[in-house]
Design a protein around this motif. Structure first.
Motif, PDB file in Angstrom:
ATOM      1  N   ALA A  87      41.932  40.578  28.583  1.00 43.52           N
ATOM      2  CA  ALA A  87      41.239  39.291  28.692  1.00 43.52           C
ATOM      3  C   ALA A  87      40.238  39.116  27.556  1.00 43.52           C
ATOM      4  N   THR A  88      39.466  40.158  27.281  1.00 42.12           N
ATOM      5  CA  THR A  88      38.474  40.102  26.210  1.00 42.12           C
ATOM      6  C   THR A  88      39.143  39.869  24.862  1.00 42.12           C
ATOM      7  N   ASP A  89      40.276  40.544  24.629  1.00 38.21           N
ATOM      8  CA  ASP A  89      41.010  40.394  23.376  1.00 38.21           C
ATOM      9  C   ASP A  89      41.492  38.958  23.180  1.00 38.21           C
ATOM     10  N   ARG A  90      41.751  38.252  24.288  1.00 36.95           N
ATOM     11  CA  ARG A  90      42.251  36.875  24.210  1.00 36.95           C
ATOM     12  C   ARG A  90      41.156  35.832  24.377  1.00 36.95           C
ATOM     13  N   GLY A  91      39.919  36.295  24.389  1.00 38.59           N
ATOM     14  CA  GLY A  91      38.801  35.358  24.481  1.00 38.59           C
ATOM     15  C   GLY A  91      38.593  34.783  25.865  1.00 38.59           C
ATOM     16  N   ILE A  92      39.089  35.476  26.873  1.00 39.09           N
ATOM     17  CA  ILE A  92      38.957  35.030  28.260  1.00 39.09           C
ATOM     18  C   ILE A  92      37.786  35.764  28.915  1.00 39.09           C
ATOM     19  N   GLY A  93      36.901  35.014  29.566  1.00 37.44           N
ATOM     20  CA  GLY A  93      35.770  35.620  30.254  1.00 37.44           C
ATOM     21  C   GLY A  93      36.204  36.243  31.566  1.00 37.44           C
ATOM     22  N   CYS A  94      35.464  37.244  32.039  1.00 37.49           N
ATOM     23  CA  CYS A  94      35.760  37.909  33.310  1.00 37.49           C
ATOM     24  C   CYS A  94      34.586  37.765  34.266  1.00 37.49           C
ATOM     25  N   VAL A  95      34.888  37.466  35.528  1.00 35.93           N
ATOM     26  CA  VAL A  95      33.866  37.355  36.556  1.00 35.93           C
ATOM     27  C   VAL A  95      34.259  38.244  37.726  1.00 35.93           C
ATOM     28  N   VAL A  96      33.361  39.114  38.133  1.00 38.85           N
ATOM     29  CA  VAL A  96      33.574  39.929  39.323  1.00 38.85           C
ATOM     30  C   VAL A  96      32.956  39.195  40.507  1.00 38.85           C
ATOM     31  N   LEU A  97      33.788  38.893  41.499  1.00 42.88           N
ATOM     32  CA  LEU A  97      33.349  38.139  42.661  1.00 42.88           C
ATOM     33  C   LEU A  97      33.029  39.072  43.820  1.00 42.88           C
ATOM     34  N   ASP A  98      31.925  38.820  44.482  1.00 40.07           N
ATOM     35  CA  ASP A  98      31.588  39.525  45.710  1.00 40.07           C
ATOM     36  C   ASP A  98      31.748  38.538  46.860  1.00 40.07           C
ATOM     37  N   TYR A  99      32.657  38.846  47.764  1.00 44.61           N
ATOM     38  CA  TYR A  99      32.996  37.902  48.830  1.00 44.61           C
ATOM     39  C   TYR A  99      31.780  37.542  49.687  1.00 44.61           C
ATOM     40  N   ASP A 100      30.987  38.558  50.074  1.00 44.76           N
ATOM     41  CA  ASP A 100      29.801  38.293  50.896  1.00 44.76           C
ATOM     42  C   ASP A 100      28.797  37.423  50.161  1.00 44.76           C
ATOM     43  N   GLU A 101      28.624  37.680  48.878  1.00 42.57           N
ATOM     44  CA  GLU A 101      27.672  36.894  48.097  1.00 42.57           C
ATOM     45  C   GLU A 101      28.148  35.458  47.949  1.00 42.57           C
ATOM     46  N   LEU A 102      29.461  35.269  47.820  1.00 44.40           N
ATOM     47  CA  LEU A 102      29.988  33.903  47.740  1.00 44.40           C
ATOM     48  C   LEU A 102      29.740  33.132  49.029  1.00 44.40           C
ATOM     49  N   ARG A 103      29.644  33.850  50.145  1.00 40.01           N
ATOM     50  CA  ARG A 103      29.382  33.186  51.409  1.00 40.01           C
ATOM     51  C   ARG A 103      27.902  32.886  51.600  1.00 40.01           C
ATOM     52  N   GLY A 104      27.101  33.207  50.571  1.00 33.40           N
ATOM     53  CA  GLY A 104      25.708  32.791  50.619  1.00 33.40           C
ATOM     54  C   GLY A 104      24.699  33.898  50.689  1.00 33.40           C
ATOM     55  N   ILE A 105      25.168  35.153  50.556  1.00 36.94           N
ATOM     56  CA  ILE A 105      24.244  36.278  50.608  1.00 36.94           C
ATOM     57  C   ILE A 105      23.980  36.743  49.190  1.00 36.94           C
ATOM     58  N   ASP A 106      22.788  36.483  48.673  1.00 33.82           N
ATOM     59  CA  ASP A 106      22.353  37.012  47.380  1.00 33.82           C
ATOM     60  C   ASP A 106      23.447  37.063  46.337  1.00 33.82           C
ATOM     61  N   ASP A 107      23.428  36.227  45.363  1.00 32.72           N
ATOM     62  CA  ASP A 107      24.480  36.251  44.338  1.00 32.72           C
ATOM     63  C   ASP A 107      24.011  36.809  43.009  1.00 32.72           C
ATOM     64  N   ASP A 108      22.989  37.687  43.046  1.00 33.81           N
ATOM     65  CA  ASP A 108      22.457  38.262  41.806  1.00 33.81           C
ATOM     66  C   ASP A 108      23.467  39.129  41.053  1.00 33.81           C
ATOM     67  N   LYS A 109      24.454  39.669  41.793  1.00 29.63           N
ATOM     68  CA  LYS A 109      25.398  40.592  41.158  1.00 29.63           C
ATOM     69  C   LYS A 109      26.588  39.888  40.529  1.00 29.63           C
ATOM     70  N   LEU A 110      26.708  38.596  40.728  1.00 26.65           N
ATOM     71  CA  LEU A 110      27.817  37.867  40.112  1.00 26.65           C
ATOM     72  C   LEU A 110      27.513  37.650  38.630  1.00 26.65           C
ATOM     73  N   LYS A 111      28.333  38.210  37.789  1.00 25.69           N
ATOM     74  CA  LYS A 111      28.048  38.153  36.355  1.00 25.69           C
ATOM     75  C   LYS A 111      29.260  37.711  35.587  1.00 25.69           C
ATOM     76  N   LEU A 112      29.028  36.928  34.554  1.00 23.72           N
ATOM     77  CA  LEU A 112      30.074  36.526  33.629  1.00 23.72           C
ATOM     78  C   LEU A 112      29.878  37.316  32.347  1.00 23.72           C
ATOM     79  N   PHE A 113      30.930  38.057  31.944  1.00 21.91           N
ATOM     80  CA  PHE A 113      30.802  38.864  30.714  1.00 21.91           C
ATOM     81  C   PHE A 113      32.163  39.118  30.124  1.00 21.91           C
TER      82      PHE A 113
END
Length: 219
Positions: A193-219
């Protein structure tokens, strides 16, 4: 399903021989014909078993289970403590929490986890080879295609790459960037993905449901 709890010994005769000395065990006879013998200390794994198709013959205190290869599981019953049968019916199968469709729905409702000012254009944006999970705009107004997986592997990156090639042919959308989002992203997929210029996001299911989303990062 038949459940039998009994003091028994078990002998297996086939490609090798095995013997279980006398002890109290659980014997499961399932509707598919399989027979398995369980102890109380091995989680789900049986001590011995015979997979279907096989035939069970009961004679006095001896059960003989024979498979199509002629292998035999011989259960000698000394004392039966429990014997019951239950109709379980057709199992609906495992419904996994946080499947891709639900992750897509949650992320579409919380575009801010991708970045401040990001806005949803449409879920399931159609292309000639299938729908893109999410089409959105970043804070600079650029179009972004997001592909969502439970487990991010190389084939998911390849899929997003094909979508991007088609989307970038549309002058109303181009240039279109890509984001690969998953609960887990394999190292090889991240490198590609990085080689093709595509960003990666790691999703945390609990955080997406509204519990602290500090760990969601785009890199």
């Amino acid at each position: 399903m038949r459940l039998v709890i009994a003091r028994c010994s078990v002998d297996y005769a086939g490609r090798l021989s095995a013997h279980l000395p006398s002890a109290t065990r659980l014997i499961l006879v399932k509707a598919d014909g399989s027979v398995s013998i369980h102890a109380d200390d091995r989680a789900y794994k049986p001590l011995n078993w015979m997979s279907p198709p096989c035939a069970l013959k009961e004679a006095d205190s001896t059960w003989t289970v024979t498979n199509k290869a002629g292998e035999k599981l011989i259960i000698t019953l000394e004392e039966v403590l429990h014997d019951s049968s239950h109709e379980l019916g057709v199992d609906p199968g495992l419904v996994k929490d946080g499947v891709e469709a639900h992750l897509q729905e949650l992320l579409a409702d919380r575009m801010e986890v991708l970045g401040s000012g990001w806005q949803l254009i449409r879920r399931e944006y159609p292309t000639a080879i299938g729908p893109v999970d999410i089409l959105c705009r970043d804070s600079d107004g650029a179009t972004v295609a997001v592909e969502i997986k439970r487990r991010g592997e190389i084939d998911g990156v390849e899929q997003l790459t094909r979508y991007l090639e088609l989307l970038n042919r549309d002058p109303l959308l181009a240039p279109v960037k890509g984001v690969f989002a998953a609960q887990e992203i394999k190292p090889q997929a991240r490198v590609l993905a990085t080689d093709r210029g595509i960003g990666c996001v790691v999703l945390d299911y609990d955080e997406l449901r509204g519990i602290d989303d500090d760990k969601l990062k785009l890199f």
